[in-house]
Enzyme design. Sequence first.
Site, PDB file in Angstrom:
ATOM      1  N   HIS A 145       0.845  -1.193   0.000  1.00 29.95           N
ATOM      2  CA  HIS A 145       0.000   0.000   0.000  1.00 29.95           C
ATOM      3  C   HIS A 145       0.880   1.242   0.000  1.00 29.95           C
ATOM      4  O   HIS A 145       1.866   1.320   0.738  1.00 29.95           O
ATOM      5  CB  HIS A 145      -0.903   0.018   1.238  1.00 29.95           C
ATOM      6  CG  HIS A 145      -1.657   1.296   1.410  1.00 29.95           C
ATOM      7  ND1 HIS A 145      -1.529   2.106   2.517  1.00 29.95           N
ATOM      8  CD2 HIS A 145      -2.531   1.938   0.593  1.00 29.95           C
ATOM      9  CE1 HIS A 145      -2.309   3.166   2.385  1.00 29.95           C
ATOM     10  NE2 HIS A 145      -2.927   3.097   1.230  1.00 29.95           N
ATOM     11  N   SER A 146       0.544   2.205  -0.836  1.00 31.48           N
ATOM     12  CA  SER A 146       1.238   3.487  -0.882  1.00 31.48           C
ATOM     13  C   SER A 146       2.742   3.277  -1.090  1.00 31.48           C
ATOM     14  O   SER A 146       3.149   2.600  -2.021  1.00 31.48           O
ATOM     15  CB  SER A 146       0.939   4.277   0.398  1.00 31.48           C
ATOM     16  OG  SER A 146       1.431   5.593   0.333  1.00 31.48           O
ATOM     17  N   MET A 147       3.577   3.816  -0.227  1.00 32.80           N
ATOM     18  CA  MET A 147       5.024   3.706  -0.396  1.00 32.80           C
ATOM     19  C   MET A 147       5.521   2.272  -0.229  1.00 32.80           C
ATOM     20  O   MET A 147       6.634   1.942  -0.647  1.00 32.80           O
ATOM     21  CB  MET A 147       5.741   4.622   0.593  1.00 32.80           C
ATOM     22  CG  MET A 147       5.510   6.107   0.351  1.00 32.80           C
ATOM     23  SD  MET A 147       6.109   6.687  -1.252  1.00 32.80           S
ATOM     24  CE  MET A 147       7.875   6.677  -0.962  1.00 32.80           C
TER      25      MET A 147
END
Length: 874
Positions: free
Chosen positions: A124-126
């Site tokens: 998720h995300s980074m």
Amino acid sequence: KIKLPKKTARRYPAYELYLYGEGNYAEENKNLLLTGIPVLFLPGNAGSYKQVRSLGSIALRKAEDVDFKYHFNFFSINFNEELVALYGGSLQRQTKFVHECIKVILKLYRDREFAPTSVAIVGHSMGGLVARALLTLKNFKPELINLLITQATPHVAPVLPLDKYLTDFYAAVNNHWILKAQDLRNLTILSVAGGFRDYQVRSGLAFLPRLSQHDSALSVVSSAVPRAWASTDHLSIVWCKELILATIRALFDLIDENTRQITEDPKKRMSVLKHHFVRHPAKIFEENPQAFTELTGAFIWITVKASKWTYSVYNDSDGKYFTFPLASHRKSYTHVYCENSMLDTSSWIYGCMNSNSLTCLEATDLSWRTELLPTTKVVILKLQDYPSLSHIVIQVPPAAGNKYTLACEFFKEDSRTVQLPVTHLFSFGLSSSKILLNSSGLLYNVRLQHFNQIYQAFKIYIESHCQSLKERKPSVYRLHIPWSHEDSIIVAKVPSFTETSAKLHIAQPQNDSRVPELNIYSSSDCQYEVILKTSLLQILGQIIRFHAGALPVYVISNILLTYGGQLSTLMSTGQCSDFSLELVRTAKPYKVEPLISIVVFLQGFNWFREIWESLSLPEVDAAVLSSQDAWFPLVSLILFLFGTGIAYWSGVFFSTSLRLFSSLWLSLMRPTVLQKDNKLITPRRLCGVLPLVLVSWTTCGAFAVFIIYLQYLFKVLKGKTYCSKETSWNSSIHTVKKQSSMDSTSKTTQCLSNSTTIAEAVNSLKIHVTILNLFTWIVLLNLPSLIYWLKNLRYNVRLDPDPCRSTAIILICILEILMNSGTSEVKSSKLLKMAAKVPLPLSVAMLAFGRMHLYKVPHFVTFSLFLHLLCCIV
């Protein structure tokens, strides 16, 4: 919690590895005798390892449904909720820790019957970027991961490039994936973006770089994902049930029956992902569907010769086959369109080859050409593509207690495709494009001509009028973007007035001539009017969405121009003007923008680019953004005006706050006389600088900057309080003098002397307030590394690497002297003319090279403050 090797635990004390479980499954796996398929979840910026429970819980329910024939073991990494999107210094550390965790996970399955050789990763995300960065490690074996699913991951560039480590990390990852694209074909990667509701990571950043391998990388927006059809915010993409279900279904379909692990076949992996995330045919995934199917069962065969056909079923106990002879339709029509409101996953439409018989015993299953929509499943067939078919057969099974509707029609493509030119950008919504669809068809395609840039944004109004008031199935409106999977779908009642938006996440590629379409899946006896208008608010929204991260650069540029203007008026008149008045006078976009535009234009020529590169100058950020199709006309002017507004109101807020606190201080205590030391550099001040330099070197540069900021703020507040006190005292002296008949030359001289001192103090205060305003933005840009350091203080006292250590030491030395200086030293300086003119070229350079590199901005401000310091000395 999974016990890690002592060496790994000692090297990464802040990180941990967990296995997710619940109920009996958790009890059975406490001893870590695992037999499933490993999936590793990587949280993103400030994300929790507990976010894996959405995937893990639904995967467990699905495993229970198949009696644990297959199941997944979900692992999750605790990154201590680090702010890796704002501080890039720990990204490399996280990547190396993930590598160690993968080795630990695979060791847990050693000596098992179906031991895995690779791990699937969901990031998720980074976390998704960290997963991609694994392949840049020298000792990493690419075969350790064969599937990567990322959720709202900014793959293209950082959202806020606040330090060099962040931009360097991105450059290393993306360059590696471009250069080693052929070597990464064994890895299948899916990137899911959140759409327009994700205000943190715009979906354009979540699309994998275009030069990456196309056959093993897939990028989609959640609004286009079948069975989801909704935009998600940055956090809810982790637990959005529809997306989690699609992910888990895909994972189970990826299992190889022989190895009991995720398949090693890249083609199958991509076909499964496309089945669940791009075009769902309302069928359960089959790797090799049968070419021909037997049409069995005691069904009634009915021939339909009409070009348009509708059939409603309710509680019918008899099954039926409706056959449509194609011979009579091929000359008049080009396509056939069919829809079915029964959303089960069984086959329902077939192609038959025997032209003589009324029945068809063997047929090709055309249900794989179906597309699932929220209220119906539809199929469009081009008759020219099926020359061997004699009939199309629609199967209607017995409907015990069910109600559903089927419809088919033959049509010419030209009659159902209309062109609608979009309105111009500068129409400001005053003009509109209209079209009336008054035929009785089931499908319309409205092509939005000249809609291809991200700065375009429109409001589309669709009004449906029907001939009778009977109940109808809802209409489905889909905005289809052909060059990327970012469609959006709206379901509307009929008749109705529906409003929707049309805007892009990615501009049209140069080699792509396809046109966006508004697909209207309509009711047969209704008219549809489509009205399109330019939306000024949404255009501004697109500018903010794509360039909000650059706003601090424009704000600081405005303040810097004001700062230069104040020095200029000080040189010419001996007085320092107010911040707000000087901002209005000096912060003009025509002073800054034309030069940058000229450079960007000239960089299109090879000779200029060669000269530019020979001078070792970096590429102008606007040119880079133009190459990424993320830069559009007048955007810089609009951002500059936004920056002017923010600078103005922040200055008003700053001055008001200082006035308020100084009044409060004046009422609470009696301030001492402001002592002026003629020497700027004294042993006492050196003693104040050295501890801060030591703090910066041994702990965190941002912490030392914050301390000197508070010290400067206190100094300015003290000066503001003194000016307020002396001004009120001096005015009261004049009042007393008018009221009394006493005439004293000495007192008059004293008043004049006091007036001169106060004027000098007010001038100094004005320039200090502007410097403090500039310094406030530097503190804000360095704040993420300070927060990161405070959060990890129990693990390490020294922030390593520190993005602002060297800048902090220079700023401490400069500001310790500047905060004790006044305008009297500056007025008589030979360098004042240079110091007053330098902010303009610095503002130009800041906008040219700081939009995509925010960490460069403090360097330009520091240089300007350094010249001010020299003016105080020389």
